[in-house]
Design an enzyme around this catalytic site. Structure first.
Site, PDB file in Angstrom:
ATOM      1  N   GLU A   1      -9.081  49.821   9.199  1.00 42.42           N
ATOM      2  CA  GLU A   1      -8.365  48.922  10.091  1.00 42.42           C
ATOM      3  C   GLU A   1      -8.067  49.675  11.391  1.00 42.42           C
ATOM      4  OE1 GLU A   1      -4.926  47.061  11.781  1.00 42.42           O
ATOM      5  OE2 GLU A   1      -4.232  48.190  10.042  1.00 42.42           O
TER       6      GLU A   1
ATOM      7  N   SER B   1      -1.357  50.887   8.116  1.00 37.44           N
ATOM      8  CA  SER B   1      -2.431  50.675   7.134  1.00 37.44           C
ATOM      9  C   SER B   1      -3.733  51.241   7.687  1.00 37.44           C
ATOM     10  CB  SER B   1      -2.638  49.184   6.881  1.00 37.44           C
ATOM     11  OG  SER B   1      -1.459  48.601   6.391  1.00 37.44           O
TER      12      SER B   1
ATOM     13  N   ARG C   1      -6.501  40.545  11.162  1.00 40.24           N
ATOM     14  CA  ARG C   1      -6.605  41.829  11.884  1.00 40.24           C
ATOM     15  C   ARG C   1      -7.838  41.861  12.797  1.00 40.24           C
ATOM     16  NH1 ARG C   1      -2.299  42.126   9.750  1.00 40.24           N
ATOM     17  NH2 ARG C   1      -1.284  43.990   8.930  1.00 40.24           N
TER      18      ARG C   1
END
Ligand code: EPU
Length: 340
Positions: free
Chosen positions: A336, A239, A162
């Site tokens: 995130e 998320s 990520r």
């Protein structure tokens, strides 16, 4: 180029919290992007793609550059591979579907991820055992200061979990204008190792080893629909936290207390990756709701806006969750989602 003043940003991002942009400039070609960027020069502005991985914590924002560049153009083709340029404003899922219709393989596990193509390299989107970095040849990006156009190779993007150089060393340096993909036309090995994919394929009556890339995409779409809230129905940005990488000693101590705790090898050498969703659920937050800010009932890693939550309320809830997981497990959760 479309220039709008005092724009309500609610329809432009998937968390759908209330916020207003003093000026929003929507660009549909590279030429328009260059024009808008040179007009703003070094004034700060937010680059907005599909708005599916951000949270507006503040309700007022000065300038937004909305990327609406479209176009899919193969640049090189052999019997085994195709190299394709895809403009940053193309919808990610539509591009995945288009690639499969053309029998260009590789992106099937990434079906139904919200957002636009330009954001994919930014956070190296990933799902069900596949990360987009394995299919990116290079990225075309415009330098915000000089408005020079650069082609950046995959290895220079410094992709990680990520993450990429666009989020770290080069934060706010570039606007991504298009992504060059390298996909397989033949000899493509599908990735169905992720347990849920095998289960879903079996339920569809398909033996995992004989599944086609399109069938894998169908399985992924079914899993995502069953677990993740549709942003058109409930505001969310997928998320909210990254899955944390922890020291092996901490992982061992937690495993002996919680033998069923999911854990995986981490891409960081010597560390262990834990499932943030599991930690949040164990800390008692799954299904929590205060006003319109909440934690999704089927996936604790997803924070949701049931209607009129503010960005600040969601952000406060995220902080409470971080402190609670830290207290109970000694694990630090890192967002995130980009907080603006
Ligand atoms: N789990 C729980 N409770 C929950 C949620 C998860 O116990 O409420 C457990 C699951 O049972 C499983 C483990 O945690 O053992 C992992 O859960 P899951 O397979 O749902 O995936 P995840 O780690 O929560 C990651 C990505 C998702 C991606 C899925 C599938 C991150 C931060 N998230 O989630 O990506 O779709 O894997 O590959 O890495 C996103 O980035 O927005 C996103 C949705």
């Amino acid at each position: 180029m479309l220039i709008q003043k005092q724009v309500n940003l609610q329809p432009w991002h998937t968390f759908s919290t209330a916020s207003t942009a003093a000026e929003l400039v929507q660009v549909s070609s590279q030429k328009e992007a260059l024009e808008a960027m040179s007009a703003w020069q070094e004034k700060p502005y937010l680059v907005l793609g599909g708005g599916s991985n951000l949270l507006f914590v503040h309700e007022k924002i000065e300038r937004v550059l909305k990327i609406s560049l479209t176009g899919v153009a193969p640049v090189e083709e052999s019997s085994e591979h195709v190299v394709v340029d895809v403009a940053a404003g193309v919808s990610w899922h539509e591009w995945v579907m288009q690639s499969l219709e053309n029998a260009w393989f590789g992106l099937e596990n990434l079906a139904l991820i919200p957002g636009q193509v330009g954001a994919a390299p930014m956070q190296n989107i990933g799902a069900y055992g596949v990360e987009v970095r394995h299919f990116i040849d290079s990225v075309e990006a415009i330098d915000r200061k000089t408005q020079h156009i650069h082609r950046i190779s995959n290895s220079d993007c410094a992709f990680g979990y990520r993450s990429s150089a666009f989020k770290t060393a080069w934060k706010n340096r570039y606007v991504i204008s298009s992504v060059r993909f390298r996909l397989a036309k033949a000899k493509h090995k599908i990735n169905h190792e992720y347990g849920a994919i095998k289960e879903e394929l079996s339920q569809m009556g398909i033996h995992p080893d004989g599944a086609s890339p399109s069938e894998v995409a169908q399985a992924v779409m079914a899993i995502r629909k069953s677990k993740l809230p549709d942003p058109k129905e409930i505001g969310n940005a997928g998320s909210f936290f990254k899955n944390p990488s922890v020291a092996p000693e901490l992982a061992e101590a937690l495993k002996s207390k919680h033998p069923n705790m999911p854990h995986y090898p981490s891409e960081e050498a010597g560390r262990v990756k834990l499932a943030a969703g599991w930690l949040i659920e164990q800390a008692g937050w799954k299904g929590f709701r205060e006003g319109d800010a909440g934690v999704h009932v089927r996936q604790a890693l997803v924070l949701v806006n049931y209607g009129s939550a503010s960005g600040q309320q969601i952000w406060n809830l995220a902080g409470q969750i971080q402190r609670s997981v830290q207290q109970q497990f000694g694990v630090e959760l890192e967002p995130e989602v980009n907080a603006i």
